[in-house]
Design a protein around this motif. Structure first.
Motif, PDB file in Angstrom:
ATOM      1  N   SER A 106      27.579  37.145  41.979  1.00 12.08           N
ATOM      2  CA  SER A 106      27.983  38.400  42.588  1.00 12.08           C
ATOM      3  C   SER A 106      29.217  38.722  41.598  1.00 12.08           C
ATOM      4  O   SER A 106      29.937  37.886  41.001  1.00 12.08           O
ATOM      5  CB  SER A 106      28.427  38.165  43.987  1.00 12.08           C
ATOM      6  OG  SER A 106      27.295  38.053  44.803  1.00 12.08           O
ATOM      7  N   ASP A 107      29.632  40.018  41.453  1.00 21.13           N
ATOM      8  CA  ASP A 107      31.034  40.442  41.021  1.00 21.13           C
ATOM      9  C   ASP A 107      32.041  39.894  41.487  1.00 21.13           C
ATOM     10  O   ASP A 107      32.194  39.727  42.729  1.00 21.13           O
ATOM     11  CB  ASP A 107      30.918  42.158  40.738  1.00 21.13           C
ATOM     12  CG  ASP A 107      29.658  42.516  39.762  1.00 21.13           C
ATOM     13  OD1 ASP A 107      29.399  41.658  38.908  1.00 21.13           O
ATOM     14  OD2 ASP A 107      29.538  43.691  39.791  1.00 21.13           O
ATOM     15  N   VAL A 108      33.163  39.879  40.616  1.00 17.92           N
ATOM     16  CA  VAL A 108      34.361  39.525  41.255  1.00 17.92           C
ATOM     17  C   VAL A 108      35.064  40.523  41.726  1.00 17.92           C
ATOM     18  O   VAL A 108      35.188  41.849  41.098  1.00 17.92           O
ATOM     19  CB  VAL A 108      35.241  38.841  40.292  1.00 17.92           C
ATOM     20  CG1 VAL A 108      36.697  38.690  40.484  1.00 17.92           C
ATOM     21  CG2 VAL A 108      34.808  37.801  39.735  1.00 17.92           C
ATOM     22  N   GLU A 109      35.627  40.769  42.870  1.00 15.65           N
ATOM     23  CA  GLU A 109      36.361  41.878  43.640  1.00 15.65           C
ATOM     24  C   GLU A 109      37.452  41.576  44.346  1.00 15.65           C
ATOM     25  O   GLU A 109      37.362  40.576  44.975  1.00 15.65           O
ATOM     26  CB  GLU A 109      34.954  42.682  44.541  1.00 15.65           C
ATOM     27  CG  GLU A 109      35.707  43.692  45.309  1.00 15.65           C
ATOM     28  CD  GLU A 109      35.705  45.013  44.619  1.00 15.65           C
ATOM     29  OE1 GLU A 109      35.826  44.994  43.427  1.00 15.65           O
ATOM     30  OE2 GLU A 109      35.886  45.982  45.196  1.00 15.65           O
ATOM     31  N   LYS A 110      38.614  42.137  43.799  1.00 12.21           N
ATOM     32  CA  LYS A 110      39.728  41.681  44.536  1.00 12.21           C
ATOM     33  C   LYS A 110      40.168  42.482  45.747  1.00 12.21           C
ATOM     34  O   LYS A 110      39.712  43.456  45.982  1.00 12.21           O
ATOM     35  CB  LYS A 110      40.986  42.159  43.760  1.00 12.21           C
ATOM     36  CG  LYS A 110      42.225  41.764  43.881  1.00 12.21           C
ATOM     37  CD  LYS A 110      43.508  42.377  42.952  1.00 12.21           C
ATOM     38  CE  LYS A 110      44.822  41.842  43.501  1.00 12.21           C
ATOM     39  NZ  LYS A 110      45.764  42.150  42.336  1.00 12.21           N
ATOM     40  N   ASP A 111      40.851  41.586  46.652  1.00 13.30           N
ATOM     41  CA  ASP A 111      41.253  42.296  48.211  1.00 13.30           C
ATOM     42  C   ASP A 111      40.157  42.898  48.816  1.00 13.30           C
ATOM     43  O   ASP A 111      40.461  44.001  49.318  1.00 13.30           O
ATOM     44  CB  ASP A 111      42.338  43.098  47.875  1.00 13.30           C
ATOM     45  CG  ASP A 111      43.600  42.302  47.214  1.00 13.30           C
ATOM     46  OD1 ASP A 111      43.495  41.152  47.438  1.00 13.30           O
ATOM     47  OD2 ASP A 111      44.484  42.995  46.509  1.00 13.30           O
ATOM     48  N   ASN A 112      38.995  42.417  48.760  1.00 11.69           N
ATOM     49  CA  ASN A 112      37.837  42.894  49.842  1.00 11.69           C
ATOM     50  C   ASN A 112      37.447  42.080  50.915  1.00 11.69           C
ATOM     51  O   ASN A 112      37.245  40.935  50.900  1.00 11.69           O
ATOM     52  CB  ASN A 112      36.531  42.902  48.625  1.00 11.69           C
ATOM     53  CG  ASN A 112      35.345  43.418  49.419  1.00 11.69           C
ATOM     54  OD1 ASN A 112      34.636  42.982  50.183  1.00 11.69           O
ATOM     55  ND2 ASN A 112      34.992  44.637  48.812  1.00 11.69           N
ATOM     56  N   ASN A 113      37.673  42.871  51.905  1.00 11.11           N
ATOM     57  CA  ASN A 113      37.525  42.341  53.395  1.00 11.11           C
ATOM     58  C   ASN A 113      36.254  41.817  53.550  1.00 11.11           C
ATOM     59  O   ASN A 113      35.288  42.707  53.422  1.00 11.11           O
ATOM     60  CB  ASN A 113      37.914  43.383  54.356  1.00 11.11           C
ATOM     61  CG  ASN A 113      37.907  42.671  55.750  1.00 11.11           C
ATOM     62  OD1 ASN A 113      38.000  41.498  55.924  1.00 11.11           O
ATOM     63  ND2 ASN A 113      37.667  43.694  56.823  1.00 11.11           N
ATOM     64  N   GLY A 114      35.867  40.724  53.746  1.00  9.32           N
ATOM     65  CA  GLY A 114      34.608  40.028  54.150  1.00  9.32           C
ATOM     66  C   GLY A 114      33.804  39.662  52.634  1.00  9.32           C
ATOM     67  O   GLY A 114      32.790  39.362  52.935  1.00  9.32           O
ATOM     68  N   LEU A 115      34.470  39.995  51.657  1.00  6.63           N
ATOM     69  CA  LEU A 115      33.675  39.741  50.479  1.00  6.63           C
ATOM     70  C   LEU A 115      32.147  40.064  50.202  1.00  6.63           C
ATOM     71  O   LEU A 115      31.311  39.407  49.883  1.00  6.63           O
ATOM     72  CB  LEU A 115      33.859  37.898  50.134  1.00  6.63           C
ATOM     73  CG  LEU A 115      35.354  37.574  49.804  1.00  6.63           C
ATOM     74  CD1 LEU A 115      35.143  35.948  49.374  1.00  6.63           C
ATOM     75  CD2 LEU A 115      35.901  38.477  48.665  1.00  6.63           C
ATOM     76  N   GLY A 116      32.010  41.258  50.734  1.00  9.80           N
ATOM     77  CA  GLY A 116      30.785  41.851  50.543  1.00  9.80           C
ATOM     78  C   GLY A 116      29.823  41.916  51.768  1.00  9.80           C
ATOM     79  O   GLY A 116      29.003  42.590  51.811  1.00  9.80           O
ATOM     80  N   SER A 117      30.245  41.211  52.805  1.00 10.26           N
ATOM     81  CA  SER A 117      29.407  41.102  54.002  1.00 10.26           C
ATOM     82  C   SER A 117      29.215  42.541  54.760  1.00 10.26           C
ATOM     83  O   SER A 117      28.229  42.866  55.446  1.00 10.26           O
ATOM     84  CB  SER A 117      29.999  40.140  55.048  1.00 10.26           C
ATOM     85  OG  SER A 117      31.342  40.348  55.381  1.00 10.26           O
ATOM     86  N   ILE A 118      30.150  43.298  54.615  1.00  7.71           N
ATOM     87  CA  ILE A 118      30.413  44.711  55.112  1.00  7.71           C
ATOM     88  C   ILE A 118      29.263  45.677  54.600  1.00  7.71           C
ATOM     89  O   ILE A 118      28.346  46.210  55.016  1.00  7.71           O
ATOM     90  CB  ILE A 118      31.707  45.233  55.202  1.00  7.71           C
ATOM     91  CG1 ILE A 118      32.623  44.302  55.898  1.00  7.71           C
ATOM     92  CG2 ILE A 118      31.473  46.716  55.792  1.00  7.71           C
ATOM     93  CD1 ILE A 118      34.143  44.936  56.023  1.00  7.71           C
TER      94      ILE A 118
END
Length: 608
Positions: A106-118
């Motif tokens: 998966s891509d790196v994404e900063k300050d993401n709530n849930g790290l993609g679960s939403i």
């Protein structure tokens, strides 16, 4: 090993590799009744997230099926969730494993709530073969918080409330939270707790008897007030609960249940007790049959065959390369400068004392290494040294080899008074040109590992499967992680050069190759094994765990991986030194091999 024998072994290993994957694929797809896909989904945030989807063929637009999203924890890739996923699909449930942002492919994404679960939740709800009135979640370890990020939404009324966490007793004030429409069941594994009884959603918690996150005496868990109070009135005033017993009514969403199995935190996801509990919980929640046989261990057996065959293939490729005149000229020496004596007490002191030291400092070195090296993320000098467990592991290795070097100097210069010229010749290897030797060692290691990389990638493309056994150890590298590989290789090369120099001067026995291999492996493998024996030995003897802090948890995860990695590392070190009489070659090769295994999956830290 003779060339003809190596070729025969290579061909046999290739057949075993394919057979093992075929067996794993056949079981995972239920003999063709389940579609298995590795997907990369572009979300509306403009970043891609990696998914592993088990879709029973009975799930169609005309016959939509329930769906369960499986979310792994801290540094875990989606393959951790594969066993539960395939067994749920065998029972008619679509299972969607999520590889959170910053992990695996998966891509790196900063300050993401849930790290993609939403985002994945919204994607799953949009699929026409999904019954979005029957949705479930499994959250393992840190995945519990990632589940919560997608599970809870603000009440449209905007009402503010004060709530008390039944597991921790902590009160918080904020917008009233409700559970997303359509969710019928939530299962936490090794972390989290039962959902409040005010929500009409079935809830479960699975705890392994060896799980390192449970605080307290495991024998008293059934009467632990934290767990008892979470059941509230459903317990009917009793002072303890029973595992594997439903409280409330799962038919109307008031069902609550605790599961337990003879397993630990990491191994729990591949344990029969957890997989059985996951199937029992969701088939009960979705009112489905649970009469399919549980076959996931056959899949694990198939992947184990493939994993072993892949390592043997790697050995064969290395030895075939060493038979060529190009590599033989500079990499193979006919001299053995020093030879260890297995009967000498100093040999075992040199193996066991560093192992005790490595185990003793692990819980300090791993988190400290992360703290030190993560600060370099924003540095212009060393940008990107930011893979969490790798930072801790490489720092621990450096500390371990520094101690080993001090002990080596004391033993050889002051106690044994080893021939100084022999020690020097072991470094210089008279008659060998150092620069061609070093770069040919790099080239040979790169070619061998790329052959394994291509083999693993071929297996994944052919069978759409990423076996659990190489979820970290031999996982395919994304473009981003290729860059991390180049960054971390020299960091691992330094401690491995010291390690292989010391081991080749004390563990090599020309006339006893099997004992040599055992000693090389012990020298590499005992430090992480001693730490694990300490950590889990305390659980066995006291029924409580020393692994309760984040630092200890990180050390545990890092050294579990290290203990697995050190098996082939020790074998390669012994075999390559026996063949080449050149400690640089196994150091270079093992550094590349170890770096690849270390950076393949772990969470990438996003700094300032």
């Amino acid at each position: 090993m003779k060339k003809i024998g190596i070729m025969r072994l290579l061909i046999i290993s290739l057949f075993v590799f394919i057979f093992g994957l075929f067996l794993a694929y056949t079981v995972a797809t239920n003999g063709g009744k389940t579609e298995l896909r590795r997907l990369s989904v572009m979300t509306d945030r403009g970043v891609a997230i990696s998914l592993e989807v088990y879709k029973p063929k009975t799930a169609t637009r005309d016959n939509p099926a329930p769906a369960v999203m499986l979310i792994p924890g801290g540094n875990a890739s989606v393959e951790y969730m594969s066993d539960a996923g395939m067994e749920l699909a065998r029972r008619g449930i679509v299972a969607v494993g999520i590889e959170p942002y910053t992990i695996g492919r998966s891509d790196v994404e900063k300050d993401n709530n849930g790290l993609g679960s939403i985002e994945v939740t919204e994607y799953v709800y949009s699929l026409d073969f999904i019954d979005n009135t029957k949705i479930g979640y499994i959250g393992w370890s840190m995945g519990a918080s990632r589940v919560n990020a997608a599970l809870y939404v603000n009440d449209p009324s905007g009402e503010m409330v004060t709530t008390k966490n039944p597991m921790t007793g902590v009160e918080t004030t904020g917008p009233k939270q409700i559970i997303r429409d359509g969710v019928r069941g939530v299962m936490y594994v090794g972390a989290g707790g039962l959902i409040s009884t005010e929500h009409k959603v079935n809830s479960a918690l699975f705890e392994g008897e060896w799980d390192n996150l449970y605080r307290g005496d495991r024998r008293e868990m059934k009467s632990n007030p934290t767990y008892v109070n979470a059941l509230g009135s459903l317990l009917g005033g009793a002072s303890e609960f029973e595992f594997w017993k439903w409280y409330g009514d799962p038919n109307n969403g008031t069902g609550r249940i605790y599961y337990e199995g003879w397993t630990g935190h990491v191994a729990g996801l591949a344990s029969p007790s957890f997989v059985k509990s996951a199937c029992e919980f969701f088939t009960t929640t979705f009112k489905m049959e649970n009469d399919a046989p549980t076959l996931f261990l056959w899949k694990e057996f198939g992947t184990a065959l493939s994993f072993i065959a892949a390592i043997v293939i790697l050995v064969c490729v290395v030895f075939l390369l060493l038979e060529t005149e190009f590599f033989k000229k500079d990499l193979i020496s006919e001299r053995t400068v020093l030879e260890g004596n297995p009967k000498h007490w100093a040999t075992w002191v040199g193996i066991i004392v560093p192992a005790i030291f490595g185990a003793a400092i692990a819980k300090w070195a791993v988190p400290t290494g992360q703290g030190i090296m993560n600060k370099w993320v924003s540095s212009d000098l060393i940008r990107g040294t930011n893979i969490q467990n790798v930072n801790g592991l490489v720092f621990w290795l450096i500390c371990l080899q520094a101690f080993g070097l001090v002990l080596f100097i004391i033993l050889n210069f002051f106690v044994l008074k080893t021939d100084k010229k022999a020690l020097k010749d072991q470094i210089t290897l008279p008659g060998t040109r150092f620069v061609p030797m070093f770069f040919k060692g790099l080239l040979l290691s790169f070619i061998a590992l790329m052959s394994l990389y291509l083999l693993v990638s071929f297996g994944e493309q052919l069978f759409s499967i990423s076996p659990r056994l190489w979820k970290v150890q031999i996982n395919s590298l994304s473009r981003l992680r290729m860059g991390k590989f180049l960054l971390y290789f020299p960091m691992y090369l330094i401690p491995f050069l010291f390690a292989n120099y010391m081991h080749s001067t004390s563990c090599y026995l020309k006339k006893k190759p099997v004992l040599s291999t055992v000693m090389f492996w012990l020298a590499n493998g005992l430090p992480p094994m001693f730490f694990l024996l300490y950590a889990y030995g305390k659980i066995a003897l006291t029924h409580s765990t020393p692994i309760t802090s984040l630092g200890m948890s990180r050390a545990n995860g890092s050294l579990v991986d290290a203990a697995i990695m050190m098996i082939p590392v020790g074998i390669f070190a012994s075999m390559l030194y026996k063949k080449s009489k050149n400690f640089y070659l196994p150091a270079i090769f093992n550094s590349m091999f170890f770096t690849w295994m270390a950076v393949a999956t772990d969470l990438i830290f996003v700094g300032r």
